[in-house]
Design a protein around this motif. Sequence first.
Motif, PDB file in Angstrom:
ATOM      1  N   ALA A 172      -4.931   9.652   7.940  1.00  0.00           N
ATOM      2  CA  ALA A 172      -5.751  10.056   6.819  1.00  0.00           C
ATOM      3  C   ALA A 172      -6.855   8.848   6.804  1.00  0.00           C
ATOM      4  CB  ALA A 172      -5.141   9.795   5.783  1.00  0.00           C
ATOM      5  N   ILE A 173      -7.138   7.089   7.057  1.00  0.00           N
ATOM      6  CA  ILE A 173      -8.339   6.903   6.902  1.00  0.00           C
ATOM      7  C   ILE A 173      -9.139   6.787   8.206  1.00  0.00           C
ATOM      8  CG2 ILE A 173      -8.608   4.276   6.478  1.00  0.00           C
ATOM      9  CD1 ILE A 173      -6.482   4.035   5.040  1.00  0.00           C
ATOM     10  N   ASP A 174      -8.483   7.164   9.195  1.00  0.00           N
ATOM     11  CA  ASP A 174      -9.133   7.127  10.824  1.00  0.00           C
ATOM     12  C   ASP A 174      -9.727   8.704  10.766  1.00  0.00           C
ATOM     13  OD1 ASP A 174      -8.290   4.848  11.938  1.00  0.00           O
ATOM     14  OD2 ASP A 174      -6.026   6.113  12.532  1.00  0.00           O
ATOM     15  N   HIS A 175      -9.307   9.977   9.415  1.00  0.00           N
ATOM     16  CA  HIS A 175      -9.636  10.499   9.918  1.00  0.00           C
ATOM     17  C   HIS A 175     -11.419  11.134   9.006  1.00  0.00           C
ATOM     18  CE1 HIS A 175     -10.519  15.301  10.256  1.00  0.00           C
ATOM     19  NE2 HIS A 175     -11.149  15.379   8.927  1.00  0.00           N
ATOM     20  N   TYR A 176     -10.865   9.972   8.061  1.00  0.00           N
ATOM     21  CA  TYR A 176     -12.600   9.903   6.953  1.00  0.00           C
ATOM     22  C   TYR A 176     -12.972   9.111   7.577  1.00  0.00           C
ATOM     23  CZ  TYR A 176     -10.532  12.051   3.120  1.00  0.00           C
ATOM     24  OH  TYR A 176     -10.344  13.274   1.741  1.00  0.00           O
ATOM     25  N   LYS A 177     -12.880   8.117   8.304  1.00  0.00           N
ATOM     26  CA  LYS A 177     -13.520   7.055   8.830  1.00  0.00           C
ATOM     27  C   LYS A 177     -15.032   7.576  10.215  1.00  0.00           C
ATOM     28  CE  LYS A 177     -11.864   2.258   7.373  1.00  0.00           C
ATOM     29  NZ  LYS A 177     -11.073   0.856   8.180  1.00  0.00           N
ATOM     30  N   THR A 178     -13.913   8.815  10.885  1.00  0.00           N
ATOM     31  CA  THR A 178     -14.434   9.362  12.016  1.00  0.00           C
ATOM     32  C   THR A 178     -15.279  10.269  11.953  1.00  0.00           C
ATOM     33  OG1 THR A 178     -12.191   9.852  12.967  1.00  0.00           O
ATOM     34  CG2 THR A 178     -12.977   7.633  13.467  1.00  0.00           C
ATOM     35  N   HIS A 179     -14.775  11.317  10.908  1.00  0.00           N
ATOM     36  CA  HIS A 179     -14.599  12.677  10.598  1.00  0.00           C
ATOM     37  C   HIS A 179     -15.930  12.726   9.271  1.00  0.00           C
ATOM     38  CE1 HIS A 179     -12.771  13.672  14.458  1.00  0.00           C
ATOM     39  NE2 HIS A 179     -12.159  13.385  14.300  1.00  0.00           N
ATOM     40  N   ILE A 180     -16.045  11.947   8.746  1.00  0.00           N
ATOM     41  CA  ILE A 180     -16.360  12.822   7.527  1.00  0.00           C
ATOM     42  C   ILE A 180     -17.762  11.291   6.950  1.00  0.00           C
ATOM     43  CG2 ILE A 180     -16.086  12.967   5.200  1.00  0.00           C
ATOM     44  CD1 ILE A 180     -14.463  15.048   6.890  1.00  0.00           C
ATOM     45  N   PRO A 181     -18.721  11.990   7.011  1.00  0.00           N
ATOM     46  CA  PRO A 181     -19.801  11.099   6.528  1.00  0.00           C
ATOM     47  C   PRO A 181     -19.603   9.740   5.833  1.00  0.00           C
ATOM     48  CG  PRO A 181     -20.611  13.725   6.382  1.00  0.00           C
ATOM     49  CD  PRO A 181     -19.294  13.445   6.794  1.00  0.00           C
ATOM     50  N   GLY A 182     -20.350   8.723   5.929  1.00  0.00           N
ATOM     51  CA  GLY A 182     -20.324   7.759   5.063  1.00  0.00           C
ATOM     52  C   GLY A 182     -21.330   7.239   5.249  1.00  0.00           C
ATOM     53  N   PRO A 183     -20.775   5.381   5.008  1.00  0.00           N
ATOM     54  CA  PRO A 183     -19.501   5.119   5.103  1.00  0.00           C
ATOM     55  C   PRO A 183     -19.339   4.798   3.154  1.00  0.00           C
ATOM     56  CG  PRO A 183     -21.034   3.266   4.764  1.00  0.00           C
ATOM     57  CD  PRO A 183     -21.815   4.824   5.431  1.00  0.00           C
ATOM     58  N   ALA A 184     -17.212   5.085   3.622  1.00  0.00           N
ATOM     59  CA  ALA A 184     -17.170   4.866   1.558  1.00  0.00           C
ATOM     60  C   ALA A 184     -17.412   3.210   0.844  1.00  0.00           C
ATOM     61  CB  ALA A 184     -15.828   5.163   1.556  1.00  0.00           C
ATOM     62  N   LYS A 185     -17.204   3.367   0.515  1.00  0.00           N
ATOM     63  CA  LYS A 185     -16.998   2.172  -0.731  1.00  0.00           C
ATOM     64  C   LYS A 185     -16.272   1.235  -0.045  1.00  0.00           C
ATOM     65  CE  LYS A 185     -18.687  -0.268  -4.722  1.00  0.00           C
ATOM     66  NZ  LYS A 185     -19.740  -0.309  -5.848  1.00  0.00           N
ATOM     67  N   LYS A 186     -15.678   2.221  -0.814  1.00  0.00           N
ATOM     68  CA  LYS A 186     -13.477   1.371  -0.844  1.00  0.00           C
ATOM     69  C   LYS A 186     -12.976   2.067  -0.171  1.00  0.00           C
ATOM     70  CE  LYS A 186     -14.089  -2.763  -3.392  1.00  0.00           C
ATOM     71  NZ  LYS A 186     -13.721  -3.202  -5.325  1.00  0.00           N
ATOM     72  N   PHE A 187     -12.065   2.172   0.793  1.00  0.00           N
ATOM     73  CA  PHE A 187     -10.612   3.046   0.447  1.00  0.00           C
ATOM     74  C   PHE A 187      -9.149   2.080   0.095  1.00  0.00           C
ATOM     75  CE2 PHE A 187     -12.780   3.946   4.547  1.00  0.00           C
ATOM     76  CZ  PHE A 187     -12.852   5.669   4.369  1.00  0.00           C
ATOM     77  N   ILE A 188      -8.905   3.195  -0.350  1.00  0.00           N
ATOM     78  CA  ILE A 188      -7.638   2.143  -1.822  1.00  0.00           C
ATOM     79  C   ILE A 188      -6.600   2.817  -1.352  1.00  0.00           C
ATOM     80  CG2 ILE A 188      -6.234   1.973  -3.749  1.00  0.00           C
ATOM     81  CD1 ILE A 188      -9.973   1.717  -4.527  1.00  0.00           C
ATOM     82  N   ALA A 189      -5.453   2.169  -1.128  1.00  0.00           N
ATOM     83  CA  ALA A 189      -3.834   3.073  -0.820  1.00  0.00           C
ATOM     84  C   ALA A 189      -2.976   2.930  -2.418  1.00  0.00           C
ATOM     85  CB  ALA A 189      -2.493   2.847  -0.376  1.00  0.00           C
ATOM     86  N   LEU A 190      -3.116   3.600  -2.485  1.00  0.00           N
ATOM     87  CA  LEU A 190      -1.895   2.965  -3.921  1.00  0.00           C
ATOM     88  C   LEU A 190       0.097   4.064  -3.789  1.00  0.00           C
ATOM     89  CD1 LEU A 190      -4.258   4.727  -6.767  1.00  0.00           C
ATOM     90  CD2 LEU A 190      -3.888   2.624  -6.057  1.00  0.00           C
ATOM     91  N   ASN A 191       0.697   3.306  -3.380  1.00  0.00           N
ATOM     92  CA  ASN A 191       1.909   3.125  -3.758  1.00  0.00           C
ATOM     93  C   ASN A 191       2.771   2.653  -4.467  1.00  0.00           C
ATOM     94  OD1 ASN A 191       0.580   1.846  -0.820  1.00  0.00           O
ATOM     95  ND2 ASN A 191       1.119   3.953  -0.659  1.00  0.00           N
ATOM     96  N   LEU A 192       3.651   3.576  -4.618  1.00  0.00           N
ATOM     97  CA  LEU A 192       4.608   3.499  -5.629  1.00  0.00           C
ATOM     98  C   LEU A 192       5.335   1.884  -5.511  1.00  0.00           C
ATOM     99  CD1 LEU A 192       5.817   6.726  -7.384  1.00  0.00           C
ATOM    100  CD2 LEU A 192       4.224   5.090  -8.345  1.00  0.00           C
ATOM    101  N   ILE A 193       6.070   2.416  -3.757  1.00  0.00           N
ATOM    102  CA  ILE A 193       7.038   1.876  -3.107  1.00  0.00           C
ATOM    103  C   ILE A 193       6.402   0.940  -1.757  1.00  0.00           C
ATOM    104  CG2 ILE A 193       8.856   1.181  -1.719  1.00  0.00           C
ATOM    105  CD1 ILE A 193      10.701   2.920  -4.635  1.00  0.00           C
TER     106      ILE A 193
END
Length: 262
Positions: A172-193
Amino acid sequence: MPFQQELTHHYGPQVHIIDSPFLNGLLARLCSPESFQPEINRIVEVLYTHLISITVNNEFTIEKFEEPTRMTALHPGKKLQGTRIAASQKAVSVNLARAGTYPSHICYNFLHYSLPAPSVRQDHIFAARVTNSKEAVTGAEFGGMKIGGDVQDAHVIFPDPMGATGNTMVTAIDHYKTHIPGPAKKFIALNLIVTPEYLKNLLKAHPDVVIYALRLDRGLSPQAVLEATPGQFWDQERGLNDKQYIVPGGGGFGEIMNNSFV
């Protein structure tokens, strides 16, 4: 004894494992075989509301403010002063269907309390595990997506309950970095476990990602490793069984959250 807000570990400064007695107990209840719907989603809502709140406070820009209250008319010049989340920011919550659907909705709604509506968006990616003949996970496959624009200077948040192998998150992060105009300020993963395997795979692929989780599961590690500080013997830590399910874990969250066991 002072309360420890985060678990001490050796995974690096990008990893934040929240150590909260209240959230630990509630997450344990969620993972119990005695927990069913609608209690499951009610617990998920509480857990993700706390997790996104902690994340926003830590990762978003803070600004000072001064505003009148209802008492200012009686006491001219007396205004409330404090700090808050700066409104001049953008955020995108990404629904990694299906386990991530409800968590993303919770985070998307929460972000509106701090940021103006035009600055908050929810994207949707339909992801599935790819397995081999032995039912071992070999990757992630995207069946479709709805992405509503660029991510220029945005906090891109991926609320996904179970950080098992990391394949879906990496893709998913690969897709945003290579296909979606950016760059993003941060990529943040939110997981319970999360597992040690997940942390290693995700950080290897995307060393810039920030990870927040409520629990680290490494239940299949040797006893001596379990007694050491997490990450001290990272290569010997194991939290996944042969079918890449988390141990002790809580089963398949996509299944239990949707009451659909396929």
